[in-house]
Scaffold this motif. Structure first.
Motif, PDB file in Angstrom:
ATOM      1  N   ILE A 299       0.830  -1.206   0.000  1.00 35.65           N
ATOM      2  CA  ILE A 299       0.000   0.000   0.000  1.00 35.65           C
ATOM      3  C   ILE A 299       0.861   1.251   0.000  1.00 35.65           C
ATOM      4  O   ILE A 299       0.622   2.182  -0.788  1.00 35.65           O
TER       5      ILE A 299
ATOM      6  N   THR B  97       1.018   3.676  -3.237  1.00 39.34           N
ATOM      7  CA  THR B  97       0.576   5.056  -3.006  1.00 39.34           C
ATOM      8  C   THR B  97       1.647   6.041  -3.471  1.00 39.34           C
ATOM      9  O   THR B  97       1.328   7.074  -4.085  1.00 39.34           O
TER      10      THR B  97
ATOM     11  N   GLY C 121      -6.199  -1.082  -4.798  1.00 39.40           N
ATOM     12  CA  GLY C 121      -7.489  -1.589  -4.357  1.00 39.40           C
ATOM     13  C   GLY C 121      -7.420  -3.045  -3.950  1.00 39.40           C
ATOM     14  O   GLY C 121      -8.004  -3.464  -2.938  1.00 39.40           O
TER      15      GLY C 121
ATOM     16  N   TYR D 103      -5.730  -3.237  -0.515  1.00 37.39           N
ATOM     17  CA  TYR D 103      -6.672  -2.860   0.544  1.00 37.39           C
ATOM     18  C   TYR D 103      -7.706  -3.959   0.782  1.00 37.39           C
ATOM     19  O   TYR D 103      -8.045  -4.277   1.916  1.00 37.39           O
ATOM     20  N   ARG D 104      -8.210  -4.537  -0.308  1.00 37.62           N
ATOM     21  CA  ARG D 104      -9.211  -5.598  -0.168  1.00 37.62           C
ATOM     22  C   ARG D 104      -8.630  -6.792   0.597  1.00 37.62           C
ATOM     23  O   ARG D 104      -9.267  -7.343   1.491  1.00 37.62           O
TER      24      ARG D 104
ATOM     25  N   LYS E  59      -9.687  -3.836   4.209  1.00 36.30           N
ATOM     26  CA  LYS E  59     -10.077  -2.423   4.221  1.00 36.30           C
ATOM     27  C   LYS E  59     -10.920  -2.157   2.967  1.00 36.30           C
ATOM     28  O   LYS E  59     -10.435  -1.607   1.974  1.00 36.30           O
TER      29      LYS E  59
ATOM     30  N   ASP F 170     -13.651  -0.269   2.289  1.00 33.54           N
ATOM     31  CA  ASP F 170     -14.000   1.094   1.876  1.00 33.54           C
ATOM     32  C   ASP F 170     -12.833   1.755   1.147  1.00 33.54           C
ATOM     33  O   ASP F 170     -13.026   2.451   0.147  1.00 33.54           O
ATOM     34  N   GLN F 171     -11.603   1.517   1.640  1.00 35.31           N
ATOM     35  CA  GLN F 171     -10.424   2.070   0.963  1.00 35.31           C
ATOM     36  C   GLN F 171     -10.224   1.420  -0.401  1.00 35.31           C
ATOM     37  O   GLN F 171      -9.812   2.080  -1.361  1.00 35.31           O
TER      38      GLN F 171
ATOM     39  N   ALA G   2     -12.622   3.046  -2.721  1.00 31.90           N
ATOM     40  CA  ALA G   2     -12.166   4.403  -3.063  1.00 31.90           C
ATOM     41  C   ALA G   2     -11.063   4.358  -4.125  1.00 31.90           C
ATOM     42  O   ALA G   2     -11.055   5.175  -5.053  1.00 31.90           O
ATOM     43  N   ALA G   3     -10.149   3.399  -4.005  1.00 27.87           N
ATOM     44  CA  ALA G   3      -9.077   3.272  -5.000  1.00 27.87           C
ATOM     45  C   ALA G   3      -9.655   2.904  -6.360  1.00 27.87           C
ATOM     46  O   ALA G   3      -9.283   3.491  -7.392  1.00 27.87           O
TER      47      ALA G   3
ATOM     48  N   LYS H 124     -11.517   5.885  -7.880  1.00 26.41           N
ATOM     49  CA  LYS H 124     -10.586   6.884  -8.417  1.00 26.41           C
ATOM     50  C   LYS H 124     -10.030   6.428  -9.765  1.00 26.41           C
ATOM     51  O   LYS H 124      -9.878   7.233 -10.690  1.00 26.41           O
TER      52      LYS H 124
END
Length: 198
Positions: free
Chosen positions: A97, A101, A117, A120-121, A125, A127-128, A131-132, A135
């Motif tokens: 991550i 990033t 993404g 995060y999955r 996470k 929701d993060q 969001a990725a 975007k």
């Protein structure tokens, strides 16, 4: 042959021979699309060697080679994104991550955001992850891997069948030939949604 053509050839070969780790993030060393700062041929060879080690799943060596490239050329997003992919493939999700990033800060490409993404999955996470992916779709609404991953996220982690169906159907429309596995997922979800409605 230009630098971009050389990297495109590597990426094409990776896809053709099923190198999922490389094909998932076929990334150039350049810091922005359409811009090609002069790159020393030796740097291109080092980058090509690092890509090959990733293709061969020699993760310790790939990590070392990409880290060395980052030290010498911190302005490029490609080595960072590939190092993030090494971390992702070896289960070091926080490092993946952070590194992805950093690549996105240099150049927010959908392929980088898709890998972020996924990281995060896998870390739970969700929701993060969403969001990725969101975007990434703001940058390229037809980036098929992101569309599919959003479908998976809504299906398996959020339990939102209608949203998942919409993304799975959209993914199929983006394919030259519909994916038979995704077709099965769609049929299963349609049965579940119909069953709930009755």
């Amino acid at each position: 042959m230009t630098y971009a053509e050389q990297i495109a050839r590597i990426c094409t070969r990776a896809v053709r021979y099923g190198a999922a780790a490389v094909a998932a993030a076929c990334i150039t060393i350049n810091d922005a699309p359409g811009r090609e700062p002069p790159v020393d041929p030796q740097v291109i060879e080092r980058y090509r060697a690092a890509l090959q080690t990733l293709h061969d799943q020699d993760y310790p060596k790939a990590e070392r080679l990409f880290a060395d490239l980052i030290k010498v050329h911190p302005q490029y997003s490609g080595p960072r994104a590939h190092l993030g992919l090494v971390y992702l493939r070896t289960g070091r999700l926080p490092q993946a991550i952070d590194t992805l990033t950093a690549a996105i800060d240099i150049n927010p490409r959908p392929v980088y955001l898709n890998q972020l993404g996924i990281a995060y999955r896998q870390l739970g996470k969700f929701d993060q992850a969403r969001a990725a992916y969101d975007k990434a779709l703001q940058i390229d609404q037809n980036h098929a891997p992101v569309v599919l991953n959003l479908g998976i996220l809504y299906d398996l982690y959020f339990g939102e069948a209608n949203q998942a169906l919409a993304y799975y159907r959209r993914y199929q429309l983006l394919q030259k030939v519909p994916d038979p596995e995704v077709a099965l997922w769609i049929a299963d979800l349609e049965r579940r949604v119909t069953g709930r409605a009755q």
